[in-house]
Design a protein around this motif. Sequence first.
Motif, PDB file in Angstrom:
ATOM      1  N   VAL A  58       7.853  -0.751   8.033  1.00 28.90           N
ATOM      2  CA  VAL A  58       7.114  -0.606   6.774  1.00 28.90           C
ATOM      3  C   VAL A  58       8.070  -0.448   5.595  1.00 28.90           C
ATOM      4  O   VAL A  58       8.075  -1.250   4.663  1.00 28.90           O
ATOM      5  N   CYS A  59       8.908   0.588   5.628  1.00 27.48           N
ATOM      6  CA  CYS A  59       9.756   0.888   4.470  1.00 27.48           C
ATOM      7  C   CYS A  59      11.186   0.378   4.595  1.00 27.48           C
ATOM      8  O   CYS A  59      11.882   0.235   3.594  1.00 27.48           O
ATOM      9  N   CYS A  71       6.342   7.170   6.594  1.00 31.53           N
ATOM     10  CA  CYS A  71       5.290   6.156   6.471  1.00 31.53           C
ATOM     11  C   CYS A  71       4.028   6.517   7.263  1.00 31.53           C
ATOM     12  O   CYS A  71       2.930   6.109   6.899  1.00 31.53           O
ATOM     13  N   HIS A  78       0.500   7.778  -0.523  1.00 27.62           N
ATOM     14  CA  HIS A  78       0.882   6.393  -0.253  1.00 27.62           C
ATOM     15  C   HIS A  78       0.642   5.456  -1.444  1.00 27.62           C
ATOM     16  O   HIS A  78       0.975   4.279  -1.365  1.00 27.62           O
ATOM     17  N   VAL A 102       5.913   7.650  -0.706  1.00 24.10           N
ATOM     18  CA  VAL A 102       6.601   6.935   0.365  1.00 24.10           C
ATOM     19  C   VAL A 102       7.714   6.075  -0.238  1.00 24.10           C
ATOM     20  O   VAL A 102       7.926   6.089  -1.447  1.00 24.10           O
ATOM     21  N   THR A 134      -2.023   0.068   1.001  1.00 25.36           N
ATOM     22  CA  THR A 134      -1.569   1.003   2.027  1.00 25.36           C
ATOM     23  C   THR A 134      -2.775   1.504   2.799  1.00 25.36           C
ATOM     24  O   THR A 134      -3.918   1.245   2.411  1.00 25.36           O
TER      25      THR A 134
END
Length: 201
Positions: A58-59, A71, A78, A102, A134
Amino acid sequence: MTPNALDRLVTLFSKLPGIGKKSAGRIVYHILDSSPALAASLSKELSSLHQAIIRCSVCGGFTETNPCSVCSDSNRDHSIICVVEQAQDMRIIEEAREFPGVYHVLGGLIAPLEGVSPANLTIDKLIDRLRTGTPKGSVKELILALNPTVEGDTTALYLQKILKSYPVEITRLASGMPVGGNIEYIDKLTLSRSFRGRVKF
Protein backbone atom coordinates in the motif's frame (compact mmCIF):
# COMPACT_ATOMS: atom_id res chain seq x y z
CA MET A 1 49.15 -7.15 0.01
CA THR A 2 46.00 -9.27 -0.11
CA PRO A 3 43.26 -7.82 2.16
CA ASN A 4 42.49 -9.99 5.18
CA ALA A 5 39.07 -10.58 6.75
CA LEU A 6 39.38 -7.45 8.90
CA ASP A 7 40.25 -5.25 5.91
CA ARG A 8 37.40 -6.67 3.86
CA LEU A 9 34.92 -5.98 6.65
CA VAL A 10 36.17 -2.41 7.09
CA THR A 11 35.71 -1.86 3.36
CA LEU A 12 32.14 -3.22 3.51
CA PHE A 13 31.16 -1.06 6.51
CA SER A 14 32.67 2.04 4.90
CA LYS A 15 30.23 1.63 2.01
CA LEU A 16 27.33 2.39 4.37
CA PRO A 17 26.03 5.99 4.40
CA GLY A 18 27.66 8.24 6.95
CA ILE A 19 30.44 5.77 7.78
CA GLY A 20 33.99 6.51 6.65
CA LYS A 21 37.06 4.30 6.87
CA LYS A 22 37.88 5.39 10.43
CA SER A 23 34.36 4.80 11.74
CA ALA A 24 34.23 1.48 9.91
CA GLY A 25 37.48 0.48 11.56
CA ARG A 26 36.17 1.36 15.02
CA ILE A 27 33.04 -0.73 14.40
CA VAL A 28 35.03 -3.75 13.22
CA TYR A 29 37.49 -3.58 16.13
CA HIS A 30 34.56 -3.25 18.56
CA ILE A 31 33.03 -6.42 17.11
CA LEU A 32 36.39 -8.20 17.45
CA ASP A 33 36.75 -7.08 21.07
CA SER A 34 33.18 -8.20 21.88
CA SER A 35 31.79 -11.67 22.40
CA PRO A 36 31.66 -13.86 19.27
CA ALA A 37 27.91 -14.04 19.96
CA LEU A 38 27.59 -10.41 18.80
CA ALA A 39 29.18 -11.20 15.44
CA ALA A 40 27.00 -14.31 15.12
CA SER A 41 23.83 -12.30 15.85
CA LEU A 42 24.80 -9.59 13.36
CA SER A 43 25.54 -12.19 10.71
CA LYS A 44 22.24 -13.99 11.30
CA GLU A 45 20.13 -10.82 11.20
CA LEU A 46 21.88 -9.43 8.12
CA SER A 47 21.64 -12.70 6.18
CA SER A 48 17.89 -12.97 6.78
CA LEU A 49 17.08 -9.25 6.41
CA HIS A 50 15.80 -9.36 2.82
CA GLN A 51 13.66 -12.42 3.57
CA ALA A 52 12.17 -10.97 6.77
CA ILE A 53 11.51 -7.40 5.60
CA ILE A 54 9.36 -6.59 2.57
CA ARG A 55 7.76 -3.52 1.01
CA CYS A 56 4.19 -2.72 2.05
CA SER A 57 1.99 -3.09 -1.03
CA VAL A 58 0.00 0.00 0.00
CA CYS A 59 2.47 2.66 1.17
CA GLY A 60 5.82 1.24 0.09
CA GLY A 61 7.35 1.27 3.56
CA PHE A 62 9.38 -1.59 5.01
CA THR A 63 7.45 -4.15 7.03
CA GLU A 64 7.31 -7.76 8.19
CA THR A 65 3.57 -7.98 7.49
CA ASN A 66 1.66 -6.87 4.41
CA PRO A 67 0.01 -4.39 4.62
CA CYS A 68 2.12 -2.72 7.28
CA SER A 69 0.91 -1.89 10.78
CA VAL A 70 0.22 1.75 9.83
CA CYS A 71 -1.82 0.99 6.70
CA SER A 72 -3.84 -1.69 8.50
CA ASP A 73 -4.55 0.46 11.57
CA SER A 74 -8.23 1.43 11.54
CA ASN A 75 -7.56 4.13 14.15
CA ARG A 76 -5.37 6.13 11.76
CA ASP A 77 -6.85 8.92 9.64
CA HIS A 78 -6.72 7.35 6.17
CA SER A 79 -7.99 10.55 4.55
CA ILE A 80 -4.58 12.19 5.11
CA ILE A 81 -1.53 10.82 3.28
CA CYS A 82 1.96 12.01 4.14
CA VAL A 83 4.21 11.69 1.08
CA VAL A 84 7.87 11.00 1.93
CA GLU A 85 11.02 10.34 -0.07
CA GLN A 86 12.27 7.18 1.63
CA ALA A 87 10.92 4.53 3.98
CA GLN A 88 13.17 5.66 6.83
CA ASP A 89 11.40 9.05 6.81
CA MET A 90 8.24 7.24 7.96
CA ARG A 91 9.98 5.94 11.05
CA ILE A 92 11.38 9.35 11.95
CA ILE A 93 7.96 11.00 11.61
CA GLU A 94 6.33 8.21 13.62
CA GLU A 95 8.78 8.78 16.46
CA ALA A 96 7.57 12.39 16.71
CA ARG A 97 4.03 11.06 17.41
CA GLU A 98 2.52 14.09 15.72
CA PHE A 99 1.01 12.65 12.54
CA PRO A 100 -2.27 10.66 12.74
CA GLY A 101 -2.62 9.70 9.07
CA VAL A 102 -0.96 7.23 6.71
CA TYR A 103 2.01 7.38 4.34
CA HIS A 104 3.20 7.04 0.77
CA VAL A 105 6.88 6.40 -0.02
CA LEU A 106 8.04 7.83 -3.37
CA GLY A 107 11.31 5.91 -3.38
CA GLY A 108 13.36 8.98 -4.23
CA LEU A 109 13.10 12.49 -5.67
CA ILE A 110 13.07 13.77 -9.25
CA ALA A 111 16.69 14.45 -10.18
CA PRO A 112 17.26 14.63 -13.96
CA LEU A 113 21.04 15.03 -13.61
CA GLU A 114 21.14 11.73 -11.72
CA GLY A 115 18.81 10.02 -14.17
CA VAL A 116 15.82 9.93 -11.79
CA SER A 117 12.58 10.79 -13.58
CA PRO A 118 8.95 10.68 -12.37
CA ALA A 119 8.69 7.22 -13.95
CA ASN A 120 11.29 5.95 -11.47
CA LEU A 121 9.14 6.95 -8.50
CA THR A 122 5.87 5.51 -7.16
CA ILE A 123 3.82 8.47 -8.36
CA ASP A 124 1.46 6.23 -10.38
CA LYS A 125 0.66 4.25 -7.21
CA LEU A 126 -0.08 7.51 -5.40
CA ILE A 127 -2.49 8.53 -8.15
CA ASP A 128 -4.18 5.13 -7.89
CA ARG A 129 -4.68 5.71 -4.17
CA LEU A 130 -6.34 9.05 -4.91
CA ARG A 131 -8.58 7.46 -7.55
CA THR A 132 -9.70 4.47 -5.51
CA GLY A 133 -9.72 6.11 -2.10
CA THR A 134 -9.01 4.25 1.13
CA PRO A 135 -10.90 1.72 3.25
CA LYS A 136 -12.28 4.67 5.23
CA GLY A 137 -13.24 6.93 2.31
CA SER A 138 -11.60 9.38 -0.05
CA VAL A 139 -8.27 11.11 0.45
CA LYS A 140 -8.74 14.73 1.55
CA GLU A 141 -5.18 15.93 2.07
CA LEU A 142 -1.69 15.14 0.82
CA ILE A 143 1.15 16.38 3.01
CA LEU A 144 4.39 16.65 1.06
CA ALA A 145 7.06 15.89 3.67
CA LEU A 146 9.94 16.23 1.24
CA ASN A 147 13.36 17.61 2.05
CA PRO A 148 13.65 21.37 1.28
CA THR A 149 16.24 20.90 -1.47
CA VAL A 150 16.21 21.60 -5.21
CA GLU A 151 15.17 17.99 -5.85
CA GLY A 152 12.52 18.11 -3.13
CA ASP A 153 11.06 21.34 -4.51
CA THR A 154 11.12 19.98 -8.08
CA THR A 155 9.26 16.87 -6.98
CA ALA A 156 6.73 18.87 -4.97
CA LEU A 157 6.00 21.20 -7.90
CA TYR A 158 5.62 18.23 -10.24
CA LEU A 159 3.16 16.54 -7.87
CA GLN A 160 1.19 19.77 -7.50
CA LYS A 161 0.93 20.06 -11.28
CA ILE A 162 -0.21 16.51 -12.05
CA LEU A 163 -2.59 16.29 -9.09
CA LYS A 164 -4.35 19.63 -9.55
CA SER A 165 -7.39 17.93 -11.12
CA TYR A 166 -7.99 15.81 -8.02
CA PRO A 167 -10.21 17.12 -5.19
CA VAL A 168 -7.44 16.90 -2.61
CA GLU A 169 -5.72 19.63 -0.61
CA ILE A 170 -1.94 19.62 -1.04
CA THR A 171 0.18 20.97 1.81
CA ARG A 172 3.88 21.05 2.66
CA LEU A 173 5.64 20.98 6.01
CA ALA A 174 6.11 24.46 7.42
CA SER A 175 9.39 26.34 7.58
CA GLY A 176 10.31 24.73 10.87
CA MET A 177 12.52 22.56 8.67
CA PRO A 178 15.68 24.41 7.61
CA VAL A 179 16.41 24.91 3.91
CA GLY A 180 18.88 22.28 2.75
CA GLY A 181 18.06 20.18 5.81
CA ASN A 182 17.27 16.49 5.92
CA ILE A 183 14.30 14.89 7.69
CA GLU A 184 16.67 12.24 9.04
CA TYR A 185 18.49 14.85 11.14
CA ILE A 186 15.55 16.98 12.28
CA ASP A 187 14.81 16.93 16.01
CA LYS A 188 11.36 15.85 17.19
CA LEU A 189 10.26 19.32 18.38
CA THR A 190 11.10 20.96 15.05
CA LEU A 191 9.34 18.15 13.18
CA SER A 192 6.24 18.51 15.38
CA ARG A 193 6.11 22.27 14.76
CA SER A 194 6.51 21.67 11.03
CA PHE A 195 3.47 19.40 10.98
CA ARG A 196 1.33 21.74 13.08
CA GLY A 197 2.32 24.75 10.94
CA ARG A 198 2.01 23.14 7.51
CA VAL A 199 0.77 25.44 4.79
CA LYS A 200 -1.33 24.98 1.67
CA PHE A 201 0.87 24.24 -1.33
